[in-house]
Every structure is written in C-alpha cells, then in structure tokens.
Scaffold this active site. Structure first.
Site, PDB file in Angstrom:
ATOM      1  N   ASP A 239       0.839  -1.206   0.000  1.00  0.00           N
ATOM      2  CA  ASP A 239       0.000   0.000   0.000  1.00  0.00           C
ATOM      3  C   ASP A 239       0.874   1.255   0.000  1.00  0.00           C
ATOM      4  O   ASP A 239       0.561   2.236  -0.670  1.00  0.00           O
ATOM      5  CB  ASP A 239      -0.927  -0.014   1.219  1.00  0.00           C
ATOM      6  CG  ASP A 239      -1.700  -1.317   1.297  1.00  0.00           C
ATOM      7  OD1 ASP A 239      -2.495  -1.587   0.394  1.00  0.00           O
ATOM      8  OD2 ASP A 239      -1.470  -2.100   2.249  1.00  0.00           O
ATOM      9  N   HIS A 267      -4.961  -3.238   6.748  1.00  0.00           N
ATOM     10  CA  HIS A 267      -4.868  -3.509   5.296  1.00  0.00           C
ATOM     11  C   HIS A 267      -6.277  -3.896   4.826  1.00  0.00           C
ATOM     12  O   HIS A 267      -6.620  -5.070   4.707  1.00  0.00           O
ATOM     13  CB  HIS A 267      -3.867  -4.639   5.061  1.00  0.00           C
ATOM     14  CG  HIS A 267      -3.767  -5.047   3.621  1.00  0.00           C
ATOM     15  ND1 HIS A 267      -3.169  -4.277   2.656  1.00  0.00           N
ATOM     16  CD2 HIS A 267      -4.200  -6.147   2.976  1.00  0.00           C
ATOM     17  CE1 HIS A 267      -3.236  -4.877   1.490  1.00  0.00           C
ATOM     18  NE2 HIS A 267      -3.866  -6.022   1.653  1.00  0.00           N
TER      19      HIS A 267
HETATM   20  N1  LIG Z   1      -1.025  -7.835   2.759  1.00  0.00           N
HETATM   21  C1  LIG Z   1      -0.974  -7.587   1.463  1.00  0.00           C
HETATM   22  O1  LIG Z   1      -0.586  -6.515   1.023  1.00  0.00           O
HETATM   23  C2  LIG Z   1      -1.396  -8.638   0.476  1.00  0.00           C
HETATM   24  C3  LIG Z   1      -1.293  -8.386  -0.899  1.00  0.00           C
HETATM   25  C4  LIG Z   1      -1.643  -9.398  -1.788  1.00  0.00           C
HETATM   26  C5  LIG Z   1      -2.110 -10.609  -1.322  1.00  0.00           C
HETATM   27  N2  LIG Z   1      -2.232 -10.808   0.025  1.00  0.00           N
HETATM   28  C6  LIG Z   1      -2.699 -12.096   0.549  1.00  0.00           C
HETATM   29  O2  LIG Z   1      -1.623 -13.025   0.481  1.00  0.00           O
HETATM   30  C7  LIG Z   1      -2.150 -14.345   0.503  1.00  0.00           C
HETATM   31  C8  LIG Z   1      -1.436 -15.215  -0.517  1.00  0.00           C
HETATM   32  O3  LIG Z   1      -1.673 -14.736  -1.824  1.00  0.00           O
HETATM   33  P1  LIG Z   1      -1.323 -15.649  -3.104  1.00  0.00           P
HETATM   34  O4  LIG Z   1      -1.717 -14.817  -4.288  1.00  0.00           O
HETATM   35  O5  LIG Z   1       0.040 -16.172  -3.032  1.00  0.00           O
HETATM   36  O6  LIG Z   1      -2.400 -16.798  -2.911  1.00  0.00           O
HETATM   37  P2  LIG Z   1      -2.432 -18.265  -3.559  1.00  0.00           P
HETATM   38  O7  LIG Z   1      -3.822 -18.763  -3.398  1.00  0.00           O
HETATM   39  O8  LIG Z   1      -1.813 -18.253  -4.915  1.00  0.00           O
HETATM   40  O9  LIG Z   1      -1.470 -19.110  -2.607  1.00  0.00           O
HETATM   41  C9  LIG Z   1      -1.769 -19.414  -1.292  1.00  0.00           C
HETATM   42  C10 LIG Z   1      -1.186 -20.773  -1.021  1.00  0.00           C
HETATM   43  O10 LIG Z   1      -1.323 -21.024   0.382  1.00  0.00           O
HETATM   44  C11 LIG Z   1      -1.671 -22.380   0.544  1.00  0.00           C
HETATM   45  N3  LIG Z   1      -2.264 -22.530   1.869  1.00  0.00           N
HETATM   46  C12 LIG Z   1      -3.548 -22.358   2.252  1.00  0.00           C
HETATM   47  N4  LIG Z   1      -3.676 -22.643   3.548  1.00  0.00           N
HETATM   48  C13 LIG Z   1      -2.447 -22.989   4.008  1.00  0.00           C
HETATM   49  C14 LIG Z   1      -1.939 -23.377   5.269  1.00  0.00           C
HETATM   50  N5  LIG Z   1      -2.736 -23.503   6.327  1.00  0.00           N
HETATM   51  N6  LIG Z   1      -0.627 -23.653   5.369  1.00  0.00           N
HETATM   52  C15 LIG Z   1       0.180 -23.558   4.314  1.00  0.00           C
HETATM   53  N7  LIG Z   1      -0.248 -23.206   3.095  1.00  0.00           N
HETATM   54  C16 LIG Z   1      -1.546 -22.906   2.947  1.00  0.00           C
HETATM   55  C17 LIG Z   1      -2.610 -22.672  -0.617  1.00  0.00           C
HETATM   56  O11 LIG Z   1      -2.709 -24.052  -0.887  1.00  0.00           O
HETATM   57  C18 LIG Z   1      -1.900 -21.909  -1.739  1.00  0.00           C
HETATM   58  O12 LIG Z   1      -0.935 -22.730  -2.371  1.00  0.00           O
HETATM   59  C19 LIG Z   1      -3.663 -14.185   0.281  1.00  0.00           C
HETATM   60  O13 LIG Z   1      -4.309 -14.323   1.530  1.00  0.00           O
HETATM   61  C20 LIG Z   1      -3.801 -12.768  -0.232  1.00  0.00           C
HETATM   62  O14 LIG Z   1      -5.065 -12.209   0.058  1.00  0.00           O
HETATM   63  C21 LIG Z   1      -1.878  -9.855   0.917  1.00  0.00           C
END
Ligand SMILES: NC(=O)c1ccc[n+]([C@@H]2O[C@H](COP(=O)([O-])OP(=O)(O)OC[C@H]3O[C@@H](n4cnc5c(N)ncnc54)[C@H](O)[C@@H]3O)[C@@H](O)[C@H]2O)c1
Length: 428
Positions: A239, A267
């Site tokens: 952000d 966030h």
């Molecule tokens: N804070 C921020 O600025 C910000 C920005 C973008 C995305 N995000 C968040 O980051 C996270 C990841 O994003 P992504 O695009 O890589 O998602 P993604 O769905 O591509 O990958 C997430 C992975 O985590 C795995 N997973 C789910 N539960 C799990 C657990 N208990 N233990 C281990 N692995 C687990 C899933 O199987 C998947 O492979 C999402 O929650 C997204 O909303 C945050």
C-alpha cells in the site's frame, strides 16, 4: 557487492576467490531417479568436497548435499560469508511465493554474502506443487541457497526459523463474509502461532501477508508468547509503494525523491495513505502538488482500488508487486533507514506514541538501524482529517479482534460486530 557484475548471481570464482569449481558439481554425487543421493565421493584435500550428514536428510533433492564451508579458504570466507539464515515461508506453492522465493535466493533481500535456507510450508492440496517449486529452485543453481525443505507440518517447517513469511491463507470464496474469513484464517494462524512458539528461533521475525493480515498477525502473535511481540509484522508495504507511485505520478517527480510516505491502520478499505506528512524532494507533498481536493478525493481511493484495477486488466492478482513489497519490507529491517525517512509496517501498538488502543497490529511509520528491529517514528503530524481516518481503521481492528477473541488465549469473550466486507478490491 558483486551485483553489478553478475546480475544477482555470484560466479564461484569471484565469490570465494579460488578457481571455478561448482559447489554442486556432479563430480561429487550420483543421483538416482528420485533425486536422492546414493553415494558421495568426498576427498579431504578437495576444497569443494560435498559431505552427507544426518542434518541434511530431510532436505529436498540436490539440497541434501552438505556444503561444508570449513573446507574452503578460511581467510576469504570469513570476510565474505555470513552464517546461513533459515527462512520459513507458508503458502510457498502460491502465486506470491512464486516470485518471492527467487528474489530471496538470489541474495536480493538479505545480501550477496548471506547464505540462506528455505523451509517451505504448503497445504495438503498444494503438496505436489510445492515439489515442483523445489525442483525449480534446484535448477536455478543459486550459490547462496544451501537448503530447501518442504512439507505440510508447521512444527517441522518452522524449526529454528530466523525469518517467517506467512503467505498461506484460505482465499475469500464467493459468499464468505469477512467475519467468516477472520474465523477460518484465524484458526490457521492460531496453529501457526503455536508452532512458532514451540520451535522457531527465539528472536525470529514474522511477517504476515495472508489476509486479513493485521488480525491474522495478531492471532499469531498472541499464540506465540515466547517470541517478542515487537517481532510480528503484517504487510502494508504494498500500500505504501502504491501511494508513492501515485504521488510521483501526480508530482511528475521520480519516486526516489519521496520520503516520509506512510500508510496507517488496517490492510482493508479503511487503510489510510498519509499525504500530510509525505515529502517530495524534502518539501511537503501537499505544497508541491498544491491540490487538496485531489489528495482527499482521488489519491486515497486510487491507492485502495489499485489491486482491483490490476486484476481487472490482467486477470490475475498483483502477486509480483506484492512479492517486491515483501522484499522491500524485509530489506527495510536489515538496512538502516535513511536519515529523515521511514517505512510502513503494521506492528504491535503496545506503547505506541499516537495514543492508539494497545494490543492491535496497526500500520505506522517505522525506522530501523538495520539490525532486524524497528522503532515507531513519533513525530508525524496528525490533523483532524487524518485523525478521523485513523480512528475509523482502529475501530475496525478492534471489531476484528472481537470476532477472533475465541482464538486469543485469555481474551475476554466478545461479540463479532463486523458486518461489512472490508477486503480491498481485487484481494482474496
Ligand atoms: N497484505 C498484502 O498486502 C497482500 C497483498 C496481496 C495478497 N495478500 C494475501 O496473500 C495471501 C497469498 O496470496 P497468493 O496470491 O500467493 O495466494 P495463492 O492462493 O496463490 O497461494 C496461497 C497458497 O497457500 C496455501 N495454503 C492455504 N492454507 C495454508 C496453510 N494452512 N498452510 C500452508 N499453506 C496454505 C494454498 O494451498 C496456496 O498454495 C492471500 O491471503 C492474499 O489475500 C496480501
């Protein structure tokens, strides 16, 4: 230090000052079809000899080779290489990780003299993908990457971790409200907090990215009382980066001229990009841009909607820029903050200088001496407008804390008053 010569990769000859001889040379190992070492040929007089040891048995494929630093030229090594750090990453088979791992392994975050070990945690569903990720890391031949472990048990994968990046979270599927998402993900982060408490390094730093990241980080912190509370962060650097980009565009000045740009709060849609304290070439951004209406009516929603706008255009989430912002957030903790500047991170509000409720994970301006620690910058001006916005974000986080009180040890029971979906557009 060799970055300009190598584009992020270290030639062995430059790195250790001896004739070229690849560390993971086939000369020393024979691999069977399952990529398991069946024999090692080690010569005590050979400075690159690989040796097998029980500590490497749980490593993936080629990383079972034990790179024995003692066999190398001590005079050069002691100057150039640091002790290996252990970085645990959850959700390591996901989209963000797909970019982040390669930045970390190339030395672009912790430094070109910093060997690194990966402990990659996936979900049961992502196990096979995780193996594919590890194979790509093998093929990348990163000299700094010494170990890769993969698995689905946080108690194994967080063991002795120095840095933990928590990406894995349950996505927001259609029909799931923020309150339900808080509970589903809260359970994951309670378990992972407990695992960190049991096995991570005492001074381990934890960066939570999986959404809703502030409250997930809070749950994790509250379930890991052995670790210092100030070692927990939730990612708001993306952000901040987006806010800097918009300011630079509007001022028509390259973003390196920006300083003291921070984002406050959660966030979520209540996040507050701060234009009051931002500087452009040392001058207040509001004076340089001179358009109060733009700041109040365009700047904030543009920053908040940026993820959604990107997803609409390219049909996928902004995983690459998120990974870059994670790298930025980590670098900010291991590099001294330039004089007069700061970076945004959502950290624990205990003892904060702005009168925010304690016991929340709230984005604030921070600075670091580069030792992995930070302090909250205490001289930001808060006017009425900014105060109102910050208070709205604080109120939202207090409500979120109420919704997950059952996941926080010793928290008094509280009602869940979150009714609206406050996820940022485009984020799952
Ligand atoms: N804070 C921020 O600025 C910000 C920005 C973008 C995305 N995000 C968040 O980051 C996270 C990841 O994003 P992504 O695009 O890589 O998602 P993604 O769905 O591509 O990958 C997430 C992975 O985590 C795995 N997973 C789910 N539960 C799990 C657990 N208990 N233990 C281990 N692995 C687990 C899933 O199987 C998947 O492979 C999402 O929650 C997204 O909303 C945050």
């Amino acid at each position: 230090m060799f970055e300009h010569l190598t584009g992020g990769r270290l030639p062995q000859s430059l790195f250790i000052g001896v004739p070229i001889a690849p560390i993971r040379s086939q000369r020393y190992v024979q691999l069977n079809s399952k990529k398991t070492i069946v024999s090692l040929v080690a010569s005590t007089s050979d400075p690159f000899a690989a040796t097998a040891s029980s500590s490497t048995d749980d490593n993936f494929g080629v990383f079972k080779l034990n790179y024995d630093v003692r066999n190398e030229d001590q005079r050069l090594l002691q100057k150039l290489w640091k002790t290996t750090i252990r970085v645990a990453i959850s959700g390591a088979a996901g989209n963000i990780s797909n970019h982040l791992l390669f930045m970390l392994a190339s030395g672009g975050v912790f430094g070109m003299d910093q060997p690194i070990s990966f402990q990659l945690l996936g979900s049961q569903e992502s196990q096979r993908k995780l193996e594919g990720v590890a194979m790509e890391l093998e093929d990348s031949l990163y000299p700094l990457l010494r170990e890769v472990r993969i698995g689905t048990d946080p108690y194994t994968l967080f063991k002795n971790a120095d840095w933990v990046i928590l990406l894995g979270a349950h996505p927001r599927t259609p029909g799931i409200t923020r309150a339900e998402l808080l509970d589903i993900n809260g359970q994951i982060f309670r378990e992972q907090g407990r695992a960190l408490d049991a096995v991570a390094a005492r001074d381990c730093k934890v960066l939570v990215v999986g959404n809703p990241c502030n409250t997930n980080a809070l749950i994790c912190m509250e379930n890991a009382p052995r670790l210092p509370r100030r070692n927990f962060h939730a990612l708001t650097r993306l952000d901040e980066n987006r806010a800097k980009c918009q300011l630079a565009l509007r001022a028509r000045r390259f973003y390196t001229s920006l300083s003291r740009v921070t984002v406050w709060g959660n966030h979520s849609t209540t996040l507050v990009p701060d234009f009051l304290n931002a500087r452009i070439a040392g001058e207040p951004a509001m004076d340089v841009i001179g358009d109060d209406t733009w700041f109040r009516e365009d700047f904030t929603p543009t920053v908040a909607n940026r993820g959604g706008a990107i997803t609409q255009l390219n049909g996928r989430s902004s995983a690459a820029s998120t990974a870059v912002s994670i790298a930025d957030a980590l670098k900010s903790l291991v590099t001294p903050t330039p004089q007069g500047d700061c970076f945004s991170s959502a950290v624990c509000t205990d003892g904060n200088p702005y009168g925010l409720a304690e016991g929340l994970i709230f984005s604030m301006p921070c600075r670091s001496k580069g030792d992995g620690q930070y302090e909250i910058v205490d001289d930001f001006l808060i006017d009425e407008w900014l105060d109102e916005k910050i208070m709205a974000s604080e109120a939202e986080l207090l409500k979120e804390r109420g919704c997950v009180s059952h996941l926080i040890p010793n928290a008094p029971p509280a009602a869940c008053e979150i009714t609206q979906d406050t996820m940022l557009p485009g984020e799952s």
